[in-house]
Design a protein around this motif. Structure first.
Motif, PDB file in Angstrom:
ATOM      1  N   ALA A   1      35.800  43.038  46.713  1.00 50.64           N
ATOM      2  CA  ALA A   1      35.691  42.953  48.163  1.00 50.64           C
ATOM      3  C   ALA A   1      35.400  41.505  48.566  1.00 50.64           C
ATOM      4  O   ALA A   1      34.469  40.888  48.053  1.00 50.64           O
ATOM      5  N   TRP A   2      36.209  40.962  49.471  1.00 46.38           N
ATOM      6  CA  TRP A   2      36.045  39.592  49.959  1.00 46.38           C
ATOM      7  C   TRP A   2      35.412  39.551  51.344  1.00 46.38           C
ATOM      8  O   TRP A   2      34.648  38.645  51.657  1.00 46.38           O
ATOM      9  N   ALA A   3      35.779  40.474  52.183  1.00 42.61           N
ATOM     10  CA  ALA A   3      35.229  40.544  53.536  1.00 42.61           C
ATOM     11  C   ALA A   3      35.504  41.950  54.063  1.00 42.61           C
ATOM     12  O   ALA A   3      36.489  42.578  53.674  1.00 42.61           O
ATOM     13  N   PRO A   4      34.631  42.448  54.931  1.00 42.77           N
ATOM     14  CA  PRO A   4      33.422  41.803  55.445  1.00 42.77           C
ATOM     15  C   PRO A   4      32.246  41.862  54.478  1.00 42.77           C
ATOM     16  O   PRO A   4      31.206  41.281  54.749  1.00 42.77           O
ATOM     17  N   CYS A   5      32.425  42.571  53.360  1.00 41.71           N
ATOM     18  CA  CYS A   5      31.325  42.790  52.418  1.00 41.71           C
ATOM     19  C   CYS A   5      30.879  41.482  51.776  1.00 41.71           C
ATOM     20  O   CYS A   5      31.688  40.596  51.503  1.00 41.71           O
ATOM     21  N   THR A   6      29.601  41.396  51.470  1.00 37.15           N
ATOM     22  CA  THR A   6      29.059  40.244  50.747  1.00 37.15           C
ATOM     23  C   THR A   6      28.677  40.609  49.317  1.00 37.15           C
ATOM     24  O   THR A   6      28.091  39.803  48.613  1.00 37.15           O
ATOM     25  N   HIS A   7      29.001  41.833  48.898  1.00 31.05           N
ATOM     26  CA  HIS A   7      28.646  42.296  47.550  1.00 31.05           C
ATOM     27  C   HIS A   7      29.726  43.240  47.030  1.00 31.05           C
ATOM     28  O   HIS A   7      30.592  43.697  47.786  1.00 31.05           O
ATOM     29  N   GLN A   8      29.656  43.537  45.736  1.00 33.28           N
ATOM     30  CA  GLN A   8      30.633  44.404  45.077  1.00 33.28           C
ATOM     31  C   GLN A   8      30.037  45.756  44.698  1.00 33.28           C
ATOM     32  O   GLN A   8      30.614  46.492  43.892  1.00 33.28           O
ATOM     33  N   LEU A   9      28.929  46.092  45.286  1.00 35.79           N
ATOM     34  CA  LEU A   9      28.231  47.332  44.958  1.00 35.79           C
ATOM     35  C   LEU A   9      28.675  48.456  45.892  1.00 35.79           C
ATOM     36  O   LEU A   9      29.490  48.247  46.793  1.00 35.79           O
ATOM     37  N   ALA A  10      28.142  49.639  45.666  1.00 37.88           N
ATOM     38  CA  ALA A  10      28.496  50.779  46.509  1.00 37.88           C
ATOM     39  C   ALA A  10      28.093  50.526  47.952  1.00 37.88           C
ATOM     40  O   ALA A  10      27.106  49.826  48.232  1.00 37.88           O
ATOM     41  N   CYS A  11      28.853  51.077  48.877  1.00 42.38           N
ATOM     42  CA  CYS A  11      28.560  50.897  50.300  1.00 42.38           C
ATOM     43  C   CYS A  11      27.385  51.779  50.700  1.00 42.38           C
ATOM     44  O   CYS A  11      27.435  53.004  50.535  1.00 42.38           O
ATOM     45  N   PRO A  12      26.315  51.196  51.260  1.00 37.08           N
ATOM     46  CA  PRO A  12      25.147  52.012  51.626  1.00 37.08           C
ATOM     47  C   PRO A  12      25.433  53.002  52.751  1.00 37.08           C
ATOM     48  O   PRO A  12      24.820  54.063  52.810  1.00 37.08           O
ATOM     49  N   LEU A  13      26.371  52.672  53.633  1.00 34.29           N
ATOM     50  CA  LEU A  13      26.676  53.574  54.740  1.00 34.29           C
ATOM     51  C   LEU A  13      27.446  54.799  54.258  1.00 34.29           C
ATOM     52  O   LEU A  13      27.330  55.880  54.834  1.00 34.29           O
ATOM     53  N   LEU A  14      28.219  54.631  53.190  1.00 30.66           N
ATOM     54  CA  LEU A  14      28.960  55.756  52.630  1.00 30.66           C
ATOM     55  C   LEU A  14      28.075  56.598  51.716  1.00 30.66           C
ATOM     56  O   LEU A  14      28.122  57.835  51.758  1.00 30.66           O
ATOM     57  N   MET A  15      27.243  55.936  50.916  1.00 34.11           N
ATOM     58  CA  MET A  15      26.468  56.631  49.893  1.00 34.11           C
ATOM     59  C   MET A  15      25.191  57.259  50.438  1.00 34.11           C
ATOM     60  O   MET A  15      24.746  58.291  49.939  1.00 34.11           O
ATOM     61  N   ASN A  16      24.584  56.635  51.442  1.00 34.56           N
ATOM     62  CA  ASN A  16      23.262  57.072  51.899  1.00 34.56           C
ATOM     63  C   ASN A  16      23.257  57.655  53.302  1.00 34.56           C
ATOM     64  O   ASN A  16      22.202  57.776  53.930  1.00 34.56           O
TER      65      ASN A  16
ATOM     66  N   ARG B   1      40.863  41.637  46.857  1.00 33.87           N
ATOM     67  CA  ARG B   1      41.779  40.972  45.936  1.00 33.87           C
ATOM     68  C   ARG B   1      41.419  41.341  44.503  1.00 33.87           C
ATOM     69  O   ARG B   1      40.288  41.741  44.204  1.00 33.87           O
ATOM     70  N   LYS B   2      42.393  41.153  43.610  1.00 37.81           N
ATOM     71  CA  LYS B   2      42.132  41.352  42.184  1.00 37.81           C
ATOM     72  C   LYS B   2      41.373  40.168  41.604  1.00 37.81           C
ATOM     73  O   LYS B   2      40.767  40.275  40.535  1.00 37.81           O
ATOM     74  N   THR B   3      41.414  39.038  42.289  1.00 37.81           N
ATOM     75  CA  THR B   3      40.659  37.853  41.905  1.00 37.81           C
ATOM     76  C   THR B   3      39.285  37.910  42.555  1.00 37.81           C
ATOM     77  O   THR B   3      39.186  38.187  43.747  1.00 37.81           O
ATOM     78  N   PRO B   4      38.201  37.655  41.811  1.00 41.11           N
ATOM     79  CA  PRO B   4      36.872  37.724  42.427  1.00 41.11           C
ATOM     80  C   PRO B   4      36.621  36.555  43.384  1.00 41.11           C
ATOM     81  O   PRO B   4      37.111  35.448  43.161  1.00 41.11           O
ATOM     82  N   PRO B   5      35.857  36.778  44.455  1.00 38.45           N
ATOM     83  CA  PRO B   5      35.499  35.685  45.365  1.00 38.45           C
ATOM     84  C   PRO B   5      34.331  34.877  44.819  1.00 38.45           C
ATOM     85  O   PRO B   5      33.668  35.293  43.856  1.00 38.45           O
ATOM     86  N   GLN B   6      34.088  33.740  45.437  1.00 41.57           N
ATOM     87  CA  GLN B   6      32.879  32.994  45.120  1.00 41.57           C
ATOM     88  C   GLN B   6      31.671  33.798  45.598  1.00 41.57           C
ATOM     89  O   GLN B   6      31.690  34.353  46.698  1.00 41.57           O
TER      90      GLN B   6
END
Length: 338
Positions: free
Chosen positions: A207-222, A262-267
């Motif tokens: 995930a490149w945007a709008p997410c700032t992390h590659q973890l599970a989405c808290p709005l979906l999971m919780n 993207r398949k390429t990780p972001p910074q």
């Protein structure tokens, strides 16, 4: 601090030329509004039906209403992608269910990519070719399959308001390096998009945007009801405001749900993202924030004298001295907006 956007200036001349085909101008506020209401009523009563592109009123409604609104939303999205370098290294775009090609038109204003548009109806192609000469398109096709895919490692698969009609992405999309997925900011479409985000993460996308992390989405999971959506403020031109006076719908702010992957990780980015509006409660103000898989709120306790409201969708830098109490990140000073 508001994020203020409008559609590209070059669009207005094109819209005016296209409206002249229907013996209308941007000053014909009542006639334009009548077309917008006709299309709105059509979708209300026939939500599963295809856009009636053959109807004059449908073309006018898209040109004077949906094109300005959707291109404004997309400018904000593209701006977020540019901040992360999302479009770097990409060469071509496959715009699936392109409609009036709003997403490709808007993206082409900043990125001279090779655009391939997939759209079953013939009328949108005629409108673009006749009235938007600034847009250069490699091809318009009615259908698309993996056999047509060229250089997937440099290809962006673009789905703008077209996923709502699909159970899943087509197979060829999973071969592409990059995905730009934009949907209406409804609970159903937003949560469906969050589920697709997780599926893409599981398949090795980042995930490149709008997410700032590659973890599970808290709005979906919780949560069973929350969904992620962004909001921007629309700087409407005078002719649009005059038309809007004739309509029950007002559009001072615009919302959307989207992910760029993207398949390429972001910074890596050391920031959290505001995903809720300010909630004023007894003794404190709270605002939903996302930095990982937990559903958390920034909290401003009234007794500290700190008062702050941060626009939904922006990034913030979390201070080291905040106090974590349950799902609240209690602030001792104003937070820095990035």
């Amino acid at each position: 601090m508001q994020r203020l956007y409008t559609y590209p200036a070059s669009f207005e001349e094109s819209i005016s030329r296209a409206l002249s085909k229907h013996q209308l101008t941007l000053k014909d506020s009542k006639a334009l509004a009548k077309c917008v209401m006709a299309l709105s009523d059509y979708f209300i009563h026939r939500p599963e039906s295809p856009t009636p592109w053959n109807e004059s009123w449908a073309q006018v409604a898209y040109l004077c209403y949906y094109l300005p609104l959707n291109s404004t939303r997309l400018r904000a999205l593209i701006d977020e992608g540019d901040k992360r370098g999302f479009f770097d290294g990409l060469d071509r775009v496959i715009d699936f269910g392109a409609g009036l090609a709003t997403a490709s038109l808007t993206l082409s204003e900043k990125h001279p990519l090779k655009f391939h548009l997939v759209e079953r109806a013939a009328e949108p192609q005629q409108l673009i070719e006749n009235f938007f000469p600034q847009f250069k398109c490699e091809e318009w096709v009615r259908t698309f399959s993996s056999g047509r895919l060229k250089d997937p490692k440099k290809t962006l698969a673009l789905f703008s308001y077209s996923l709502t009609e699909l159970a899943d992405l087509p197979d060829w999309a999973y071969e592409c390096e990059a995905l730009m997925l934009v949907e209406p900011s409804t609970q159903q479409d937003g949560r469906k998009l969050l589920g697709l985000r997780q599926k893409l993460l599981d398949k090795g996308y980042y995930a490149w945007a709008p997410c700032t992390h590659q973890l599970a989405c808290p709005l979906l999971m919780n949560s069973k009801t929350d969904w992620c959506h962004d909001r921007v403020h629309f700087q409407a031109p005078e002719w649009f405001l005059k038309m809007e006076e004739q309509l029950p719908m007002k559009n001072r702010t615009l919302t959307m749900s989207y992910v760029l992957m993207r398949k390429t990780p972001p910074q890596p980015i050391q920031a959290a993202r505001m995903v809720g509006d300010l909630l004023k409660e007894k003794g404190k103000d709270r605002q939903l924030v996302c930095r990982g898989p937990q559903r958390e709120f920034l909290a401003w306790m009234h007794k500290t004298g700190i008062s702050q409201e941060i626009p939904r969708g922006v990034l913030v830098e979390l201070p080291n001295d905040m106090q974590v109490v349950s799902n609240e990140l209690r602030l001792k000073s104003e937070i820095k907006v990035l």
